[in-house]
Design a protein around this motif. Sequence first.
Motif, PDB file in Angstrom:
ATOM      1  N   LEU A  11      24.225  65.955  27.465  1.00  0.00           N
ATOM      2  CA  LEU A  11      23.414  67.155  27.241  1.00  0.00           C
ATOM      3  C   LEU A  11      24.041  68.401  27.846  1.00  0.00           C
ATOM      4  O   LEU A  11      23.700  69.526  27.459  1.00  0.00           O
ATOM      5  N   PHE A  12      24.939  68.231  28.815  1.00  0.00           N
ATOM      6  CA  PHE A  12      25.481  69.378  29.531  1.00  0.00           C
ATOM      7  C   PHE A  12      26.224  70.322  28.579  1.00  0.00           C
ATOM      8  O   PHE A  12      26.973  69.872  27.702  1.00  0.00           O
ATOM      9  N   PRO A  13      26.029  71.623  28.774  1.00  0.00           N
ATOM     10  CA  PRO A  13      26.780  72.595  27.976  1.00  0.00           C
ATOM     11  C   PRO A  13      28.268  72.525  28.298  1.00  0.00           C
ATOM     12  O   PRO A  13      28.648  72.315  29.450  1.00  0.00           O
ATOM     13  N   ARG A  14      29.094  72.691  27.286  1.00  0.00           N
ATOM     14  CA  ARG A  14      30.544  72.599  27.511  1.00  0.00           C
ATOM     15  C   ARG A  14      31.074  73.827  28.225  1.00  0.00           C
ATOM     16  O   ARG A  14      32.132  73.770  28.854  1.00  0.00           O
ATOM     17  N   GLU A  15      30.363  74.926  28.102  1.00  0.00           N
ATOM     18  CA  GLU A  15      30.748  76.138  28.821  1.00  0.00           C
ATOM     19  C   GLU A  15      29.751  76.367  29.950  1.00  0.00           C
ATOM     20  O   GLU A  15      28.565  76.150  29.802  1.00  0.00           O
ATOM     21  N   GLY A  16      30.228  76.838  31.072  1.00  0.00           N
ATOM     22  CA  GLY A  16      29.340  77.113  32.190  1.00  0.00           C
ATOM     23  C   GLY A  16      29.305  75.979  33.198  1.00  0.00           C
ATOM     24  O   GLY A  16      29.716  74.849  32.920  1.00  0.00           O
ATOM     25  N   ARG A  17      28.793  76.280  34.344  1.00  0.00           N
ATOM     26  CA  ARG A  17      28.760  75.330  35.446  1.00  0.00           C
ATOM     27  C   ARG A  17      27.644  74.322  35.247  1.00  0.00           C
ATOM     28  O   ARG A  17      26.521  74.667  34.851  1.00  0.00           O
ATOM     29  N   CYS A  18      27.918  73.055  35.521  1.00  0.00           N
ATOM     30  CA  CYS A  18      26.910  72.009  35.451  1.00  0.00           C
ATOM     31  C   CYS A  18      27.280  70.924  36.449  1.00  0.00           C
ATOM     32  O   CYS A  18      28.457  70.734  36.773  1.00  0.00           O
ATOM     33  N   ALA A  19      26.270  70.214  36.940  1.00  0.00           N
ATOM     34  CA  ALA A  19      26.528  69.210  37.977  1.00  0.00           C
ATOM     35  C   ALA A  19      25.621  68.001  37.812  1.00  0.00           C
ATOM     36  O   ALA A  19      24.423  68.132  37.529  1.00  0.00           O
ATOM     37  N   PHE A  20      26.219  66.842  37.978  1.00  0.00           N
ATOM     38  CA  PHE A  20      25.483  65.581  38.046  1.00  0.00           C
ATOM     39  C   PHE A  20      25.754  64.986  39.417  1.00  0.00           C
ATOM     40  O   PHE A  20      26.910  64.804  39.809  1.00  0.00           O
ATOM     41  N   VAL A  21      24.692  64.682  40.147  1.00  0.00           N
ATOM     42  CA  VAL A  21      24.825  64.161  41.508  1.00  0.00           C
ATOM     43  C   VAL A  21      24.004  62.893  41.649  1.00  0.00           C
ATOM     44  O   VAL A  21      22.840  62.842  41.226  1.00  0.00           O
ATOM     45  N   ALA A  22      24.598  61.872  42.230  1.00  0.00           N
ATOM     46  CA  ALA A  22      23.883  60.630  42.528  1.00  0.00           C
ATOM     47  C   ALA A  22      23.880  60.413  44.035  1.00  0.00           C
ATOM     48  O   ALA A  22      24.904  60.627  44.696  1.00  0.00           O
ATOM     49  N   LEU A  23      22.749  60.004  44.572  1.00  0.00           N
ATOM     50  CA  LEU A  23      22.686  59.706  45.992  1.00  0.00           C
ATOM     51  C   LEU A  23      23.350  58.363  46.255  1.00  0.00           C
ATOM     52  O   LEU A  23      22.983  57.345  45.671  1.00  0.00           O
ATOM     53  N   SER A  24      24.326  58.368  47.124  1.00  0.00           N
ATOM     54  CA  SER A  24      25.051  57.154  47.486  1.00  0.00           C
ATOM     55  C   SER A  24      24.871  56.908  48.976  1.00  0.00           C
ATOM     56  O   SER A  24      23.848  57.287  49.558  1.00  0.00           O
ATOM     57  N   ALA A  25      25.854  56.283  49.628  1.00  0.00           N
ATOM     58  CA  ALA A  25      25.747  55.978  51.050  1.00  0.00           C
ATOM     59  C   ALA A  25      27.132  55.818  51.644  1.00  0.00           C
ATOM     60  O   ALA A  25      28.054  55.333  50.979  1.00  0.00           O
ATOM     61  N   ARG A  26      27.254  56.198  52.897  1.00  0.00           N
ATOM     62  CA  ARG A  26      28.544  56.057  53.571  1.00  0.00           C
ATOM     63  C   ARG A  26      28.981  54.588  53.622  1.00  0.00           C
ATOM     64  O   ARG A  26      30.185  54.287  53.565  1.00  0.00           O
ATOM     65  N   VAL A  27      28.021  53.684  53.699  1.00  0.00           N
ATOM     66  CA  VAL A  27      28.385  52.263  53.786  1.00  0.00           C
ATOM     67  C   VAL A  27      28.980  51.742  52.484  1.00  0.00           C
ATOM     68  O   VAL A  27      29.457  50.612  52.422  1.00  0.00           O
ATOM     69  N   GLY A  28      28.977  52.564  51.433  1.00  0.00           N
ATOM     70  CA  GLY A  28      29.641  52.185  50.198  1.00  0.00           C
ATOM     71  C   GLY A  28      31.136  52.428  50.238  1.00  0.00           C
ATOM     72  O   GLY A  28      31.854  52.060  49.299  1.00  0.00           O
ATOM     73  N   SER A  29      31.623  53.035  51.317  1.00  0.00           N
ATOM     74  CA  SER A  29      33.056  53.267  51.468  1.00  0.00           C
ATOM     75  C   SER A  29      33.747  51.994  51.930  1.00  0.00           C
ATOM     76  O   SER A  29      33.397  51.425  52.967  1.00  0.00           O
ATOM     77  N   ILE A  30      34.733  51.535  51.168  1.00  0.00           N
ATOM     78  CA  ILE A  30      35.467  50.329  51.539  1.00  0.00           C
ATOM     79  C   ILE A  30      36.342  50.579  52.764  1.00  0.00           C
ATOM     80  O   ILE A  30      36.393  49.778  53.700  1.00  0.00           O
ATOM     81  N   SER A  31      37.020  51.725  52.785  1.00  0.00           N
ATOM     82  CA  SER A  31      37.930  52.011  53.900  1.00  0.00           C
ATOM     83  C   SER A  31      37.193  52.289  55.204  1.00  0.00           C
ATOM     84  O   SER A  31      37.757  52.121  56.286  1.00  0.00           O
ATOM     85  N   ASP A  32      35.917  52.675  55.120  1.00  0.00           N
ATOM     86  CA  ASP A  32      35.145  53.004  56.319  1.00  0.00           C
ATOM     87  C   ASP A  32      34.364  51.799  56.842  1.00  0.00           C
ATOM     88  O   ASP A  32      33.681  51.881  57.852  1.00  0.00           O
ATOM     89  N   ASN A  33      34.470  50.671  56.164  1.00  0.00           N
ATOM     90  CA  ASN A  33      33.694  49.488  56.531  1.00  0.00           C
ATOM     91  C   ASN A  33      34.314  48.800  57.746  1.00  0.00           C
ATOM     92  O   ASN A  33      35.390  48.201  57.651  1.00  0.00           O
ATOM     93  N   ARG A  34      33.631  48.872  58.875  1.00  0.00           N
ATOM     94  CA  ARG A  34      34.110  48.251  60.103  1.00  0.00           C
ATOM     95  C   ARG A  34      33.213  47.099  60.576  1.00  0.00           C
ATOM     96  O   ARG A  34      33.612  46.300  61.412  1.00  0.00           O
ATOM     97  N   LEU A  35      31.997  47.030  60.040  1.00  0.00           N
ATOM     98  CA  LEU A  35      31.022  46.072  60.549  1.00  0.00           C
ATOM     99  C   LEU A  35      30.739  44.926  59.591  1.00  0.00           C
ATOM    100  O   LEU A  35      30.255  43.874  60.015  1.00  0.00           O
ATOM    101  N   GLY A  36      31.007  45.107  58.298  1.00  0.00           N
ATOM    102  CA  GLY A  36      30.678  44.077  57.325  1.00  0.00           C
ATOM    103  C   GLY A  36      29.175  43.970  57.129  1.00  0.00           C
ATOM    104  O   GLY A  36      28.404  44.831  57.540  1.00  0.00           O
ATOM    105  N   GLY A  37      28.739  42.885  56.524  1.00  0.00           N
ATOM    106  CA  GLY A  37      27.315  42.701  56.290  1.00  0.00           C
ATOM    107  C   GLY A  37      26.775  43.620  55.205  1.00  0.00           C
ATOM    108  O   GLY A  37      27.512  44.358  54.572  1.00  0.00           O
ATOM    109  N   TRP A  38      25.459  43.530  54.977  1.00  0.00           N
ATOM    110  CA  TRP A  38      24.785  44.347  53.968  1.00  0.00           C
ATOM    111  C   TRP A  38      25.531  44.236  52.637  1.00  0.00           C
ATOM    112  O   TRP A  38      25.788  45.222  51.953  1.00  0.00           O
TER     113      TRP A  38
END
Length: 242
Positions: free
Chosen positions: A125-152
Amino acid sequence: MDDVGKGFRRSVVFGAGGGIGRALAEALLSHGVEVWCGSRSGDTDLKGARSFVFDLADEDSIARIAENLRATPPDLVIAATGVLTLSGGSSPERSLRQIDAAVMEEMFRINTIGPALIAKHMLPLFPREGRCAFVALSARVGSISDNRLGGWHSYRASKAALNMLVRNFAIEMGRTHKRSVVAALHPGTVDTRLSAPFQSGLPEGQLRKPEDAARNLLGVIDALTPADSGKVFDWKGEEIAP
């Protein structure tokens, strides 16, 4: 931040029935942005907002709102959805021995497949001209390189998969929508139902009110450029490594 939501005219917030989603919708409304609020009940009781019903398990419900917006497309879509503890009480696994196929499947359905379906129907649906943004809420624990504790295991994996999809969508959108931004944001620890079982023992000042989290997140969104598309950022605007 007095100018949150600058440059956006019409927004859609999926998950406006939750603490962060509702706060985001309220902040956008207060700054003159048209807001469509989606929740499972379809009633967010926000004055000035246009409410609609959707269910992440029902793709048709997402397709319907996209069709309703086709003539007046949004330029900001926020997937403020996600789950950490399932309604049946299944908590994040502390050991691989606790992995349950049904729980993992449900976690991916909500945290990964749901936002992907929102993107599937809303990004075109986004217009091809002009600014548009899609944002999804994620989490820091989804970072593979930042994973130090494991679990979850299920939660981490579902968010890591979401981050990969965000990257994929950004690449695809970049070919046709040069000013588009597709990003994932980590809101920090916010005082909502999602974090309630895990708030004890948090350092003072780490738990944020939903309205503060919304202001922070919208400030980050305002600062994003097409060069940031496909990346993951925390509530301070700092990039999180994949």
